[in-house]
Design an enzyme around this catalytic site. Structure first.
Site: not given
Ligand code: NAD
Length: 443
Positions: A77, A101, A113, A197, A228
């Site tokens: 992911k 993470k 990524k 986030t 964001n």
């Protein structure tokens, strides 16, 4: 020095830097050496050429990447970044951080990524759509809801995720919204993903507030990067009475010692103004004296909480000794170099490390994936409650681990992640498993 040499050094350094964090933590874990051997290299790397027909009829070909670092704990992911500085080393490092993470917060994913080396600000909306769709055409065989699941990152948005999910559906001739997260709600996105986030980092700060007995009104915050992640983090803290005194974007920063009106700043920034421009906006400054500052100056302001929320390598050996904040909340990935880390730790600065502080995004992405797969949509309160539970639980575990092993919080977070990764990799079989004669027979 030639450009090629410069690129080679940069590539080696960024990934090596990311690996060095794992090396540090390894000494505090009881994991089999083969676990580390597996994590040392990415599992798979895909480099693609991304052809795009530009509005003027010419063809431009961009360089794109997708790196799968590890999938021992579940499908990999990780976001997709559109930025001129994207290169293989950066994408590899970001993929490794995603592995850690997901393990830190205990969600069943590995790390990946992707990115394209492009300046999206120079593209028209139609060119951006063609770029996004072309990228999916190149990586479609590499991704999938059970294999590798992209999401937004720097300069990629929910709309871009919707284009990508649509392109994937056209290629596979099947609707599978779970292939990409961070989609708009109308395209199968989750409520609560937009601010996840910033909100995850906010829940970490609330844990520290509880432990340290902070008074929000007396706590000053500076946020580098007002996109964001930075905007939502600032807005949530401001709503609790924290004094957000500085913000910045790629153009520069704004410092208002008596506090910025964060809501007005978000409206103005998202309305097309740069942060330095907001110094002239009375709704943002509340009429108090404010001044424009550089991004470098923002990092060393006299504040309690510093939140780097832009790009990598912002707190370095050159400025770590000047950081006055007592707590650094890493919304960005990799904003602090390992040599800067040591200086911050020696000076008693607590760092909530990226792999924990910004994990709220991937956690709610996981919730989005679950909702897509079960065909249900949760209320936003349910998403917030589930996110708060995860973040508070793991923040407490990391702080306790740091105390127990006598390290900084980053090393403790990596050790926490390595425990979970070690369990998953050992469950699949290491030399120790085979040497012990255990074969899993039930009889
Ligand atoms: P974004 O594109 O929404 O915003 C990035 C902001 O940083 C913009 O305001 C931009 O102007 C600013 N910026 C760019 N270069 C800068 C520079 N050199 N100095 C100061 N500011 C600069 O991106 P985002 O999604 O908010 O991501 C920011 C960071 O958070 C990245 O490191 C990203 O990897 C990390 N992150 C984001 C998410 C997410 O869900 N959005 C999740 C995890 C981590």
């Amino acid at each position: 020095m030639t450009t090629d040499t410069t690129v080679a050094i940069k590539q080696r350094d960024l990934y090596a830097e990311a690996l060095s964090r794992l090396e540090d933590a390894r000494r505090h874990c009881n994991i089999h050496p083969e676990v580390f051997e597996r994590l040392r290299r990415p599992k798979a790397i895909l480099m693609v050429s991304v052809p795009v027909r530009m509005d003027d009829g010419t063809l431009q070909v961009f360089e794109g990447y997708r790196v799968r670092h590890d999938d021992s704990r579940g499908p990999s992911k990780g976001g997709i970044r559109f930025h001129p500085q994207v290169d293989l080393s950066e994408v590899k490092a970001l993929a490794l951080w995603m592995t850690c993470k997901c393990a830190v917060v205990g969600i069943p994913y590995g790390g990946a990524k992707g990115g394209i080396s492009v300046d999206p600000k120079k593209l028209s909306p139609m060119e951006l759509e063609r770029l996004s769709r072309s990228y999916v055409q190149q990586i479609a065989d590499f991704i999938g809801p059970d294999v590798d699941i992209p999401a937004p990152d720097v300069y990629t948005t929910p709309r871009i995720m919707a284009w990508m999910a649509d392109e994937y559906a056209k290629i596979t001739r099947a609707k599978s919204p779970a292939v990409i997260t961070g989609k708009p709600i109308a395209a199968g996105g989750s409520l609560g993903r937009d601010d996840a986030t910033g909100r995850g980092a906010y829940y970490c700060v609330k844990e520290l507030e509880r432990i340290r007995g902070w008074t929000p009104g007396k706590t000053k915050v500076a946020v580098q990067g007002f996109g964001n992640a930075g905007q939502h983090f600032a807005a949530l803290l401001a709503a609790d009475g924290y004094s957000v005194v500085a913000i910045s974007d790629s153009v520069g920063g704004l410092h208002c010692p008596t506090g910025i009106d964060v809501k007005a700043a978000i409206a103005a920034k998202n309305g097309g103004h740069t942060v330095p421009h907001l110094a002239r906006d009375a709704a943002v400054t509340r009429g108090s004296p404010c001044k424009t500052i550089t991004n470098a100056e923002l990092l060393t302001l006299d504040v309690d909480i510093l939140a780097p929320a832009a790009l990598e390598n912002q707190i370095t050996i050159d400025n770590a000794a000047q950081v006055k904040a007592k707590v650094v909340v890493e919304l960005a990935n990799g904003p602090t170099t390992s040599s800067a880390d040591k200086i911050l730790h020696q000076r008693g600065v607590v760092v909530i490390p990226d792999i924990l502080a910004n994990a709220g995004g991937v956690t709610v992405s996981y919730f989005e994936w679950v909702q897509n797969r079960i065909g249900m949509a949760w209320e936003v309160e349910e998403v917030h409650n589930k996110l708060r539970t995860v973040m508070a639980r793991e923040m407490t575990a990391v702080l306790q681990r740091a105390q127990r092993i006598g390290t900084d919080t980053r090393t403790a977070a990596y050790a926490h992640a390595l425990d979970r990764l070690g369990e998953a990799i050992e469950a699949q079989g290491t030399a120790a498993f085979f040497a012990s004669g255990a074969n899993g027979d039930e009889a």
